[in-house]
Enzyme design. Structure first.
Site, PDB file in Angstrom:
ATOM      1  N   ASP A 200       0.933  -1.099  -0.035  1.00 49.09           N
ATOM      2  CA  ASP A 200      -0.146  -0.065  -0.133  1.00 49.09           C
ATOM      3  C   ASP A 200       0.900   1.203  -0.026  1.00 49.09           C
ATOM      4  O   ASP A 200       1.991   1.260   0.627  1.00 49.09           O
ATOM      5  CB  ASP A 200      -0.984  -0.058   1.358  1.00 49.09           C
ATOM      6  CG  ASP A 200      -1.977   1.085   1.163  1.00 49.09           C
ATOM      7  OD1 ASP A 200      -1.821   2.216   1.117  1.00 49.09           O
ATOM      8  OD2 ASP A 200      -3.063   0.674   1.112  1.00 49.09           O
ATOM      9  N   ILE A 201       0.396   2.350  -0.879  1.00 47.80           N
ATOM     10  CA  ILE A 201       1.219   3.574  -0.966  1.00 47.80           C
ATOM     11  C   ILE A 201       1.101   4.471   0.557  1.00 47.80           C
ATOM     12  O   ILE A 201       1.800   5.305   0.602  1.00 47.80           O
ATOM     13  CB  ILE A 201       0.979   4.253  -2.040  1.00 47.80           C
ATOM     14  CG1 ILE A 201      -0.559   4.763  -2.036  1.00 47.80           C
ATOM     15  CG2 ILE A 201       1.414   3.400  -3.382  1.00 47.80           C
ATOM     16  CD1 ILE A 201      -0.669   5.814  -3.304  1.00 47.80           C
TER      17      ILE A 201
ATOM     18  N   HIS B 289      -6.849  -5.556   2.238  1.00 49.51           N
ATOM     19  CA  HIS B 289      -5.886  -5.099   2.837  1.00 49.51           C
ATOM     20  C   HIS B 289      -5.295  -6.271   3.811  1.00 49.51           C
ATOM     21  O   HIS B 289      -6.186  -6.731   4.520  1.00 49.51           O
ATOM     22  CB  HIS B 289      -6.283  -3.779   3.882  1.00 49.51           C
ATOM     23  CG  HIS B 289      -6.729  -2.683   2.978  1.00 49.51           C
ATOM     24  ND1 HIS B 289      -5.916  -1.552   2.727  1.00 49.51           N
ATOM     25  CD2 HIS B 289      -7.905  -2.354   2.494  1.00 49.51           C
ATOM     26  CE1 HIS B 289      -6.461  -0.585   1.956  1.00 49.51           C
ATOM     27  NE2 HIS B 289      -7.628  -1.049   1.786  1.00 49.51           N
TER      28      HIS B 289
ATOM     29  N   HIS C 146     -10.646  -5.228  -3.216  1.00 46.45           N
ATOM     30  CA  HIS C 146      -9.432  -5.384  -2.682  1.00 46.45           C
ATOM     31  C   HIS C 146      -9.178  -5.850  -1.416  1.00 46.45           C
ATOM     32  O   HIS C 146     -10.234  -5.326  -0.487  1.00 46.45           O
ATOM     33  CB  HIS C 146      -8.165  -4.487  -2.850  1.00 46.45           C
ATOM     34  CG  HIS C 146      -8.785  -3.014  -2.348  1.00 46.45           C
ATOM     35  ND1 HIS C 146      -9.473  -2.234  -2.852  1.00 46.45           N
ATOM     36  CD2 HIS C 146      -8.362  -2.481  -1.268  1.00 46.45           C
ATOM     37  CE1 HIS C 146      -9.714  -1.196  -2.191  1.00 46.45           C
ATOM     38  NE2 HIS C 146      -8.803  -1.034  -1.307  1.00 46.45           N
TER      39      HIS C 146
ATOM     40  N   VAL D 257     -10.940   3.200  -3.297  1.00 45.96           N
ATOM     41  CA  VAL D 257     -10.681   2.744  -4.653  1.00 45.96           C
ATOM     42  C   VAL D 257     -11.678   1.680  -5.018  1.00 45.96           C
ATOM     43  O   VAL D 257     -11.886   0.711  -4.299  1.00 45.96           O
ATOM     44  CB  VAL D 257      -9.210   2.066  -4.803  1.00 45.96           C
ATOM     45  CG1 VAL D 257      -9.155   1.663  -6.367  1.00 45.96           C
ATOM     46  CG2 VAL D 257      -8.148   3.102  -4.450  1.00 45.96           C
TER      47      VAL D 257
END
Length: 110
Positions: free
Chosen positions: A31-32, A101, A99, A95
């Site tokens: 993750d950014i 995490h 997804h 987003v």
């Protein structure tokens, strides 16, 4: 593929990522904006906006993603971990591409 989706752009190679896994169905990358020392995402290459849009046709893909979690967590040195799937704007999703995490190792920056 959704032309405006950041994750689809990552799959296409037009946005760089720090990948830790990729196959024909999914990709995993850090993750950014990490919330833990280890924080990565597992994302299907099939563009599905959220878990809410999944149905029985997505069962194998969802199972594959969930079974990857402990394997990739172990590969990152995690003995334990947390998972999170935000669903919808009200569920904290930012987003709109499904997804998972995966977090572990304590808070980021500590």
């Amino acid at each position: 593929m959704d032309e405006d989706c950041i994750f689809c752009k990552i799959f296409a190679g037009s946005i760089p990522s720090k990948k830790i896994y990729e196959d024909e169905d999914v990709i995993a990358f850090f993750d950014i904006k990490p919330m833990a020392k280890v924080h990565f995402l597992i994302v299907p290459k099939l563009h599905v906006p959220s878990l809410k849009e999944c149905d029985a046709s997505h069962q194998a893909l969802l199972g594959k993603m969930l079974l990857l979690v402990p394997k990739l967590a172990e590969a990152q040195g995690l003995a334990g971990f947390k998972t999170l799937i935000n669903t919808g704007r009200e569920g904290g999703q930012e987003v709109f591409h499904l997804h998972i995490h995966v977090f572990g190792g304590g808070p980021a920056g500590s």
